[in-house]
Write an enzyme that holds these catalytic residues in place. Structure first.
Site, PDB file in Angstrom:
ATOM      1  CB  THR A 193      -0.903  -0.012   1.268  1.00 62.35           C
ATOM      2  OG1 THR A 193      -1.430   1.276   1.492  1.00 62.35           O
ATOM      3  CG2 THR A 193      -0.126  -0.409   2.518  1.00 62.35           C
ATOM      4  CG  ASP A 194      -1.261   4.914  -0.805  1.00 61.45           C
ATOM      5  OD1 ASP A 194      -1.732   4.245   0.139  1.00 61.45           O
ATOM      6  OD2 ASP A 194      -1.952   5.756  -1.439  1.00 61.45           O
ATOM      7  CD  GLU A 195      -3.257   3.561   4.404  1.00 60.37           C
ATOM      8  OE1 GLU A 195      -3.128   3.543   5.633  1.00 60.37           O
ATOM      9  OE2 GLU A 195      -4.351   3.382   3.833  1.00 60.37           O
ATOM     10  CE1 TYR A 225      -3.317  -2.498   6.044  1.00 65.12           C
ATOM     11  CE2 TYR A 225      -3.167  -0.158   5.490  1.00 65.12           C
ATOM     12  CZ  TYR A 225      -3.274  -1.484   5.089  1.00 65.12           C
ATOM     13  OH  TYR A 225      -3.338  -1.789   3.754  1.00 65.12           O
ATOM     14  CE  LYS A 275      -0.141  -4.602   3.244  1.00 63.14           C
ATOM     15  NZ  LYS A 275      -0.590  -5.961   2.779  1.00 63.14           N
TER      16      LYS A 275
HETATM   17  P1  NAD Z   1     -10.005  -7.100   3.103  1.00 69.67           P
HETATM   18  O1  NAD Z   1      -9.922  -6.785   4.560  1.00 69.67           O
HETATM   19  O2  NAD Z   1     -11.251  -6.823   2.355  1.00 69.67           O
HETATM   20  O3  NAD Z   1      -9.695  -8.662   2.874  1.00 69.67           O
HETATM   21  C1  NAD Z   1      -8.681  -9.326   3.568  1.00 69.67           C
HETATM   22  C2  NAD Z   1      -8.888 -10.827   3.331  1.00 69.67           C
HETATM   23  O4  NAD Z   1      -7.814 -11.525   3.990  1.00 69.67           O
HETATM   24  C3  NAD Z   1     -10.186 -11.371   3.922  1.00 69.67           C
HETATM   25  O5  NAD Z   1     -10.789 -12.274   3.017  1.00 69.67           O
HETATM   26  C4  NAD Z   1      -9.739 -12.091   5.183  1.00 69.67           C
HETATM   27  O6  NAD Z   1     -10.591 -13.169   5.558  1.00 69.67           O
HETATM   28  C5  NAD Z   1      -8.368 -12.573   4.770  1.00 69.67           C
HETATM   29  N1  NAD Z   1      -7.467 -12.782   5.917  1.00 69.67           N
HETATM   30  C6  NAD Z   1      -7.249 -11.940   6.953  1.00 69.67           C
HETATM   31  N2  NAD Z   1      -6.369 -12.493   7.814  1.00 69.67           N
HETATM   32  C7  NAD Z   1      -6.022 -13.698   7.288  1.00 69.67           C
HETATM   33  C8  NAD Z   1      -5.139 -14.726   7.695  1.00 69.67           C
HETATM   34  N3  NAD Z   1      -4.428 -14.621   8.839  1.00 69.67           N
HETATM   35  N4  NAD Z   1      -5.010 -15.831   6.910  1.00 69.67           N
HETATM   36  C9  NAD Z   1      -5.737 -15.950   5.764  1.00 69.67           C
HETATM   37  N5  NAD Z   1      -6.601 -15.009   5.341  1.00 69.67           N
HETATM   38  C10 NAD Z   1      -6.728 -13.895   6.090  1.00 69.67           C
HETATM   39  O7  NAD Z   1      -8.754  -6.372   2.466  1.00 69.67           O
HETATM   40  P2  NAD Z   1      -8.584  -5.726   1.013  1.00 69.67           P
HETATM   41  O8  NAD Z   1      -9.061  -4.343   1.039  1.00 69.67           O
HETATM   42  O9  NAD Z   1      -9.104  -6.670   0.012  1.00 69.67           O
HETATM   43  O10 NAD Z   1      -6.993  -5.672   0.902  1.00 69.67           O
HETATM   44  C11 NAD Z   1      -6.267  -6.765   0.355  1.00 69.67           C
HETATM   45  C12 NAD Z   1      -4.780  -6.432   0.381  1.00 69.67           C
HETATM   46  O11 NAD Z   1      -4.532  -5.249  -0.382  1.00 69.67           O
HETATM   47  C13 NAD Z   1      -4.235  -6.163   1.780  1.00 69.67           C
HETATM   48  O12 NAD Z   1      -2.955  -6.750   1.866  1.00 69.67           O
HETATM   49  C14 NAD Z   1      -4.144  -4.655   1.850  1.00 69.67           C
HETATM   50  O13 NAD Z   1      -3.112  -4.244   2.729  1.00 69.67           O
HETATM   51  C15 NAD Z   1      -3.813  -4.325   0.409  1.00 69.67           C
HETATM   52  N6  NAD Z   1      -4.246  -2.975  -0.044  1.00 69.67           N
HETATM   53  C16 NAD Z   1      -5.524  -2.582   0.158  1.00 69.67           C
HETATM   54  C17 NAD Z   1      -5.930  -1.325  -0.304  1.00 69.67           C
HETATM   55  C18 NAD Z   1      -7.357  -0.854  -0.152  1.00 69.67           C
HETATM   56  O14 NAD Z   1      -7.655   0.291  -0.475  1.00 69.67           O
HETATM   57  N7  NAD Z   1      -8.298  -1.688   0.310  1.00 69.67           N
HETATM   58  C19 NAD Z   1      -5.006  -0.484  -0.937  1.00 69.67           C
HETATM   59  C20 NAD Z   1      -3.697  -0.943  -1.126  1.00 69.67           C
HETATM   60  C21 NAD Z   1      -3.318  -2.198  -0.668  1.00 69.67           C
HETATM   61  P1  TYD Z   2     -10.468   4.387   4.861  1.00 69.49           P
HETATM   62  O1  TYD Z   2     -11.488   3.968   3.868  1.00 69.49           O
HETATM   63  O2  TYD Z   2     -10.532   3.812   6.245  1.00 69.49           O
HETATM   64  O3  TYD Z   2      -9.037   4.119   4.205  1.00 69.49           O
HETATM   65  P2  TYD Z   2      -7.546   4.582   4.703  1.00 69.49           P
HETATM   66  O4  TYD Z   2      -7.606   5.003   6.110  1.00 69.49           O
HETATM   67  O5  TYD Z   2      -6.767   3.321   4.522  1.00 69.49           O
HETATM   68  O6  TYD Z   2      -7.138   5.688   3.772  1.00 69.49           O
HETATM   69  O7  TYD Z   2     -10.530   5.945   5.003  1.00 69.49           O
HETATM   70  C1  TYD Z   2     -10.338   6.802   3.875  1.00 69.49           C
HETATM   71  C2  TYD Z   2     -10.294   8.226   4.389  1.00 69.49           C
HETATM   72  O8  TYD Z   2     -11.605   8.557   4.864  1.00 69.49           O
HETATM   73  C3  TYD Z   2      -9.354   8.425   5.571  1.00 69.49           C
HETATM   74  O9  TYD Z   2      -8.745   9.711   5.440  1.00 69.49           O
HETATM   75  C4  TYD Z   2     -10.259   8.386   6.784  1.00 69.49           C
HETATM   76  C5  TYD Z   2     -11.573   8.946   6.243  1.00 69.49           C
HETATM   77  N1  TYD Z   2     -12.811   8.420   6.861  1.00 69.49           N
HETATM   78  C6  TYD Z   2     -13.792   9.303   7.313  1.00 69.49           C
HETATM   79  O10 TYD Z   2     -13.637  10.546   7.251  1.00 69.49           O
HETATM   80  N2  TYD Z   2     -14.939   8.792   7.838  1.00 69.49           N
HETATM   81  C7  TYD Z   2     -15.162   7.442   7.933  1.00 69.49           C
HETATM   82  O11 TYD Z   2     -16.219   7.017   8.452  1.00 69.49           O
HETATM   83  C8  TYD Z   2     -14.145   6.544   7.449  1.00 69.49           C
HETATM   84  C9  TYD Z   2     -14.338   5.053   7.527  1.00 69.49           C
HETATM   85  C10 TYD Z   2     -12.988   7.085   6.907  1.00 69.49           C
END
Ligand code: NAD
Ligand code: TYD
Length: 353
Positions: A127-129, A152, A156
């Site tokens: 992630t960019d984070e 988090y 990562k």
């Molecule tokens: P999500 O929370 O929707 O899904 C996570 C999945 O992993 C779930 O199906 C969960 O059951 C499974 N999981 C959790 N712990 C586990 C374990 N110990 N063993 C096996 N399975 C497990 O997450 P997401 O949004 O789909 O993100 C997927 C990946 O992409 C993550 O690694 C996250 O850091 C990365 N990512 C997410 C975003 C975003 O905006 N959502 C952006 C950049 C990177």
């Molecule tokens: P989020 O979807 O939790 O992603 P991330 O924290 O990984 O960027 O949040 C996106 C942005 O929105 C973040 O700046 C926090 C803000 N946010 C709110 O303002 N209200 C909310 O209820 C949530 C869930 C997030």
């Protein structure tokens, strides 16, 4: 060419979209999907995969060495794509240890199995984070120093460093992808965009943290998945690739856009206490993915948002099931004490979801 791949976290938001992409574009691949089915993992995310697509679900944890040994004994994987993670910043502030366990220990356990199978490519979905926060100017590049802020993002970043260590020390074939904020179908409604769509649909409060001026770069999940597949197939070993949406928006802009489209008014917007340590801004340079992988984001934020809203409004059965049960308790815990800061606002409570 046929491949056998291990996708971890394939029942989550991005993992399930990735498996759908494989089903439509790599229909002869065998996909082993290892998922622990935490609150975020949902088998309904993969309902309706095409008949004949070889998807093999394994209910198990990436930290469970015995499960990994069994899978790596039964298959010769061409690649492991590690999506499995605890993924929500707010949860990491309430309970960081699960993030350390899954995101760091789980990645290391996978890397150890790949070390014993040198023909397997390891793709770490990051992630960019991991770079921390930007001020109002600048972008992250693949060489920006890691400086994560939350439990988090720190977990990562730690996992990414482990991937680098295993590549450096034992010559593993690794690729790390880093992406900005995803949105699209099957996203668990604790994240900003689906949460706001469902709140607005019911004319409930739309909680904006702080002053709403924090900026995120939004990418449609399908664009991210196309990038991960390109990195798997064409990424250079040992490299990091960025994917971004070229769609920076303030949180308030995003919430207003959803309020306008779903509720037809902005009355629900409620400023609430800020997230502790809230990163101000993320932005990604992704010219390396463009030049080396031939990847570019295809969706504009406005189109993607319209599609995403339409998807949530037409998939009530999916999100009603998701919102029932355990999530209601989690939500109460997440929002307990997060009082509105605007005089007109109402407190968010469990019954508001
Ligand atoms: P999500 O929370 O929707 O899904 C996570 C999945 O992993 C779930 O199906 C969960 O059951 C499974 N999981 C959790 N712990 C586990 C374990 N110990 N063993 C096996 N399975 C497990 O997450 P997401 O949004 O789909 O993100 C997927 C990946 O992409 C993550 O690694 C996250 O850091 C990365 N990512 C997410 C975003 C975003 O905006 N959502 C952006 C950049 C990177
Ligand atoms: P989020 O979807 O939790 O992603 P991330 O924290 O990984 O960027 O949040 C996106 C942005 O929105 C973040 O700046 C926090 C803000 N946010 C709110 O303002 N209200 C909310 O209820 C949530 C869930 C997030």
């Amino acid at each position: 060419m046929h491949k056998q791949v291990l996708v971890t976290g394939g029942m989550g938001f991005i993992g399930s979209n990735f498996i759908r992409l494989l089903a439509s574009t790599r229909p002869d691949w065998t996909v082993v999907d290892l998922d622990a089915l935490t609150y975020a993992g949902n088998p309904a995310n993969l309902e309706g995969l095409p008949d004949g697509f070889d998807h093999r679900f394994e209910h198990g944890d990436i930290t469970d060495g015995a499960v990994l040994d069994r899978l790596f004994g039964a298959y010769t994987f061409d690649a492991v794509v590690n999506f499995a993670a605890e993924s929500h910043v707010d949860r990491s502030l309430l309970g960081p240890e699960a993030f350390v366990h899954t995101n760091i220990v789980g990645t290391v356990r996978l890397l150890e199995r790949v070390r014993a199978h040198p023909t397997t490519r390891f793709v770490q979905v990051s992630t960019d984070e991991v770079y921390g926060s930007l001020g109002s100017e600048g972008v992250f590049t693949e060489t920006t120093p890691l400086d994560p802020s939350s439990p988090y993002s720190s977990s990562k970043a730690s996992a990414d460093l482990m991937v680098g260590a295993w590549a450096h020390s034992w010559g593993l074939d690794t690729v790390i992808t880093r992406c900005s904020n995803n949105y699209g179908p099957y996203q668990f409604p604790e994240k900003l965009i689906p949460l706001m769509i469902l709140q607005a649909r019911e004319d409930k409060p739309l909680p904006v943290y702080g002053d709403g001026r924090n900026v995120r770069d939004w990418i449609h999940v399908e664009d991210h998945c196309i990038g991960v597949l390109a990195a798997l197939e064409r990424g250079r070993s040992g490299e990091v690739y960025h994917f971004g949406g070229a769609s920076e928006r303030t949180n308030l802009d995003v919430v207003q856009a959803i309020a306008d489209r779903v509720a037809g008014h902005r009355d629900g917007i409620t400023f609430v206490a800020d997230r502790p340590g809230h990163d101000l801004r993320y932005a990604m340079a992704f010219d390396k993915a463009e030049s080396e992988l031939g990847w570019t984001p295809s969706r504009t934020f406005e189109d993607g948002l319209d599609d995403t809203i339409a998807w949530y409004l037409s998939h009530e059965r999916w999100w009603q099931a998701v919102l029932s049960g355990r999530y209601r308790q989690d939500h109460a815990r997440l929002y307990d004490g997060r009082l509105p800061t605007s005089p007109s606002g109402q407190a968010m409570g469990p019954e508001d979801t």
